[in-house]
Design a protein around this motif. Structure first.
Motif, PDB file in Angstrom:
ATOM      1  N   LEU A 251     -13.894  -5.672 -51.600  1.00 16.69           N
ATOM      2  CA  LEU A 251     -13.328  -4.930 -52.805  1.00 16.69           C
ATOM      3  C   LEU A 251     -14.346  -4.972 -53.821  1.00 16.69           C
ATOM      4  CD1 LEU A 251     -10.681  -3.118 -53.655  1.00 16.69           C
ATOM      5  CD2 LEU A 251     -10.023  -5.391 -54.772  1.00 16.69           C
ATOM      6  N   THR A 252     -14.596  -3.845 -54.439  1.00 10.01           N
ATOM      7  CA  THR A 252     -15.646  -3.756 -55.480  1.00 10.01           C
ATOM      8  C   THR A 252     -15.133  -3.065 -56.670  1.00 10.01           C
ATOM      9  OG1 THR A 252     -16.703  -1.736 -54.575  1.00 10.01           O
ATOM     10  CG2 THR A 252     -17.440  -3.913 -53.801  1.00 10.01           C
ATOM     11  N   LEU A 253     -15.775  -3.422 -57.592  1.00  7.77           N
ATOM     12  CA  LEU A 253     -15.463  -2.919 -58.980  1.00  7.77           C
ATOM     13  C   LEU A 253     -16.783  -2.051 -59.581  1.00  7.77           C
ATOM     14  CD1 LEU A 253     -14.062  -2.468 -61.839  1.00  7.77           C
ATOM     15  CD2 LEU A 253     -15.460  -4.433 -62.656  1.00  7.77           C
ATOM     16  N   GLY A 254     -16.613  -0.733 -59.610  1.00  6.54           N
ATOM     17  CA  GLY A 254     -17.774   0.107 -60.017  1.00  6.54           C
ATOM     18  C   GLY A 254     -17.262   0.975 -61.280  1.00  6.54           C
ATOM     19  N   GLY A 255     -18.222   1.723 -61.672  1.00  6.56           N
ATOM     20  CA  GLY A 255     -18.070   2.481 -62.746  1.00  6.56           C
ATOM     21  C   GLY A 255     -19.260   3.349 -63.362  1.00  6.56           C
ATOM     22  N   ASN A 256     -19.101   4.116 -64.247  1.00  5.94           N
ATOM     23  CA  ASN A 256     -20.262   4.963 -64.959  1.00  5.94           C
ATOM     24  C   ASN A 256     -21.176   4.003 -65.683  1.00  5.94           C
ATOM     25  OD1 ASN A 256     -18.166   4.979 -66.515  1.00  5.94           O
ATOM     26  ND2 ASN A 256     -18.802   6.999 -67.577  1.00  5.94           N
ATOM     27  N   LYS A 257     -20.547   2.839 -66.212  1.00  7.39           N
ATOM     28  CA  LYS A 257     -21.496   2.168 -67.221  1.00  7.39           C
ATOM     29  C   LYS A 257     -21.228   0.580 -66.926  1.00  7.39           C
ATOM     30  CE  LYS A 257     -20.752   4.691 -71.336  1.00  7.39           C
ATOM     31  NZ  LYS A 257     -20.552   4.817 -72.862  1.00  7.39           N
ATOM     32  N   VAL A 258     -21.301   0.421 -65.607  1.00  7.06           N
ATOM     33  CA  VAL A 258     -21.098  -1.194 -65.056  1.00  7.06           C
ATOM     34  C   VAL A 258     -21.669  -1.121 -63.716  1.00  7.06           C
ATOM     35  CG1 VAL A 258     -18.820  -0.735 -64.273  1.00  7.06           C
ATOM     36  CG2 VAL A 258     -19.607  -3.077 -64.772  1.00  7.06           C
ATOM     37  N   GLU A 259     -22.215  -2.100 -63.491  1.00  3.91           N
ATOM     38  CA  GLU A 259     -22.924  -2.346 -62.241  1.00  3.91           C
ATOM     39  C   GLU A 259     -21.853  -2.779 -61.220  1.00  3.91           C
ATOM     40  OE1 GLU A 259     -26.089  -2.087 -61.246  1.00  3.91           O
ATOM     41  OE2 GLU A 259     -26.713  -1.870 -63.489  1.00  3.91           O
ATOM     42  N   THR A 260     -22.037  -2.439 -60.083  1.00  2.00           N
ATOM     43  CA  THR A 260     -21.139  -2.702 -59.035  1.00  2.00           C
ATOM     44  C   THR A 260     -21.067  -4.126 -58.552  1.00  2.00           C
ATOM     45  OG1 THR A 260     -21.303  -0.412 -58.019  1.00  2.00           O
ATOM     46  CG2 THR A 260     -20.315  -2.091 -56.806  1.00  2.00           C
ATOM     47  N   GLU A 261     -19.872  -4.660 -58.517  1.00  2.00           N
ATOM     48  CA  GLU A 261     -19.590  -5.921 -58.309  1.00  2.00           C
ATOM     49  C   GLU A 261     -18.615  -6.615 -57.500  1.00  2.00           C
ATOM     50  OE1 GLU A 261     -21.609  -8.490 -59.483  1.00  2.00           O
ATOM     51  OE2 GLU A 261     -22.831  -7.699 -61.201  1.00  2.00           O
ATOM     52  N   GLN A 262     -18.608  -7.435 -56.518  1.00  2.00           N
ATOM     53  CA  GLN A 262     -17.411  -7.644 -55.777  1.00  2.00           C
ATOM     54  C   GLN A 262     -16.500  -8.489 -56.235  1.00  2.00           C
ATOM     55  OE1 GLN A 262     -18.989  -8.652 -51.688  1.00  2.00           O
ATOM     56  NE2 GLN A 262     -16.916  -9.110 -50.958  1.00  2.00           N
ATOM     57  N   PHE A 263     -15.290  -8.276 -55.597  1.00  2.00           N
ATOM     58  CA  PHE A 263     -14.013  -8.970 -56.471  1.00  2.00           C
ATOM     59  C   PHE A 263     -13.959 -10.377 -55.484  1.00  2.00           C
ATOM     60  CE2 PHE A 263     -12.573  -5.027 -58.360  1.00  2.00           C
ATOM     61  CZ  PHE A 263     -11.929  -5.771 -59.420  1.00  2.00           C
TER      62      PHE A 263
END
Length: 363
Positions: free
Chosen positions: A284-296
């Motif tokens: 499960l990852t957190l992404g976005g238009n202003k943040v680097e993709t990181e894994q939960f």
């Protein structure tokens, strides 16, 4: 009052220095005006948006819980009704068996009365259990309803202060533009006066030198008074940059801290049970238009966490197929945030976020 009459070249140089220094002060005031910007009020507006989004997220979560409890309430009411019907039947059968035993004290009648008596006790226990269950559901609904009313009020107040702050930001921007125009006008006037002062000073210097070379003193040279456009400087000084309201920011900081405390307490309460269960997602990852993709990281009980550095601005965070619109104030640009993904309702998950430094105040 007699006008100032320079007697020596040294006096002329002193006069020139004072006038030029005064004009330089006027020019310097323009830089002060350039510092006037609505960025502080815009940052406060972003913090209002962030608090509003947090409250809205909580309200949505409470609504989801209430929706689930509506089904639990209906089920508890039906179960209690069935238990009461079973109790009524058990009471009737026990009364019949007891009457039969009074007429005929046989072993069969005694055994039947014992069975109906046991069934009656079980039915009474069932009614008590289901009554307590219904009471718990009703109490939870009452608590959630009160919480919903409180959050709804906070959301409404948040909308009002956002509207008021947006108007203030527009006013501050307009004032900043006006102050900038005033500063530019003062700068142009100062430059013009500096050139005029240089010209007059040069004329005065030549007149003094000529007078020193003649046996008779010439007529006094009238020195025009320098009019400093102090109105522009005073206006700019009176309209200094809008300072951050410390009491208001303290209130916002307390709101953010209370929100973080509430979420950490919720997590601790969930994770007190040693049986955390298995993760629903393999990755499960957190992404976005202003943040680097990181894994939960899986915490247990359908809770996931990731810490990452954020950028300011209104933006979209994405977790799986779900998108969340959030605001990061300019004052938090480059700060590390904690993101908690609450996936206990897969169709309606919740994204919790707050500045990581708040954990120091909690711990």
């Amino acid at each position: 009052m007699q006008p100032f009459k320079p007697s020596t070249p040294q006096d002329v140089r002193t006069m020139i220095f004072k006038k030029l220094a005064l004009s330089a002060l006027i020019l310097g005031s323009t830089q002060f005006t350039f510092a006037l910007s609505p960025s502080q009020e815009e940052d406060k507006l972003d913090r209002y948006y962030q608090a509003f989004e947090n409250r809205s997220s909580e309200l949505e979560d409470v609504d989801n819980e209430l929706f689930g409890y509506e089904y639990k309430l209906e089920r508890a009411q039906k179960d209690l009704q069935s238990a009461e019907q079973e109790l009524s039947k058990a009471q009737s059968e026990y009364a019949t068996a007891k009457a039969a035993l009074l007429k005929d004290n046989s072993e069969d009648n005694l055994r039947n009365m014992n069975l109906t008596e046991h069934a009656l006790k079980m039915s009474e226990r069932g009614v008590r259990t289901r009554t307590k269950r219904l009471e718990r559901v009703e109490n939870n609904i009452a608590e959630l309803t009160a919480k919903k009313e409180q959050l709804s009020k906070q959301v409404t107040e948040g909308q009002k202060r956002i509207t008021a702050q947006e108007k203030l930001v527009q006013k501050v921007k307009a004032d900043a533009s006006r102050r900038l125009a005033q500063a530019e006008q003062a700068k142009a006037e100062a430059q013009r006066r500096m050139l005029e002062e240089k010209r007059l000073a040069e004329s005065s210097r030549k007149a003094v030198e000529a007078s020193l070379n003649k046996p008779t003193s010439p007529s006094p040279v009238s020195q025009p008074a320098v009019q400093v456009p102090t109105e522009s400087i005073a206006a700019a000084a009176d309209e200094s940059p809008d300072t951050i309201d410390q009491s208001e920011l303290s209130t916002l900081d307390r709101e953010a801290l209370e929100y973080a405390q509430k979420e950490i307490a919720r997590l601790e309460d969930l994770l007190t049970d040693s049986n955390h269960g298995r993760p629903t997602y393999k990755r499960l990852t957190l992404g976005g238009n202003k943040v680097e993709t990181e894994q939960f990281e899986f915490l247990g009980k359908d809770q996931y966490r990731v810490d990452t550095v954020v950028q300011n601005g209104r933006q979209i965070f994405q977790v799986g197929k779900h998108k969340f619109r959030r605001t990061i104030p300019a004052s938090d640009n480059g700060a590390e945030y904690v993101f908690i993904y609450d996936a206990k309702r897969l169709s309606r998950p919740r994204l919790v976020m707050f500045k990581k430094s708040l954990l120091d105040a909690i711990n």
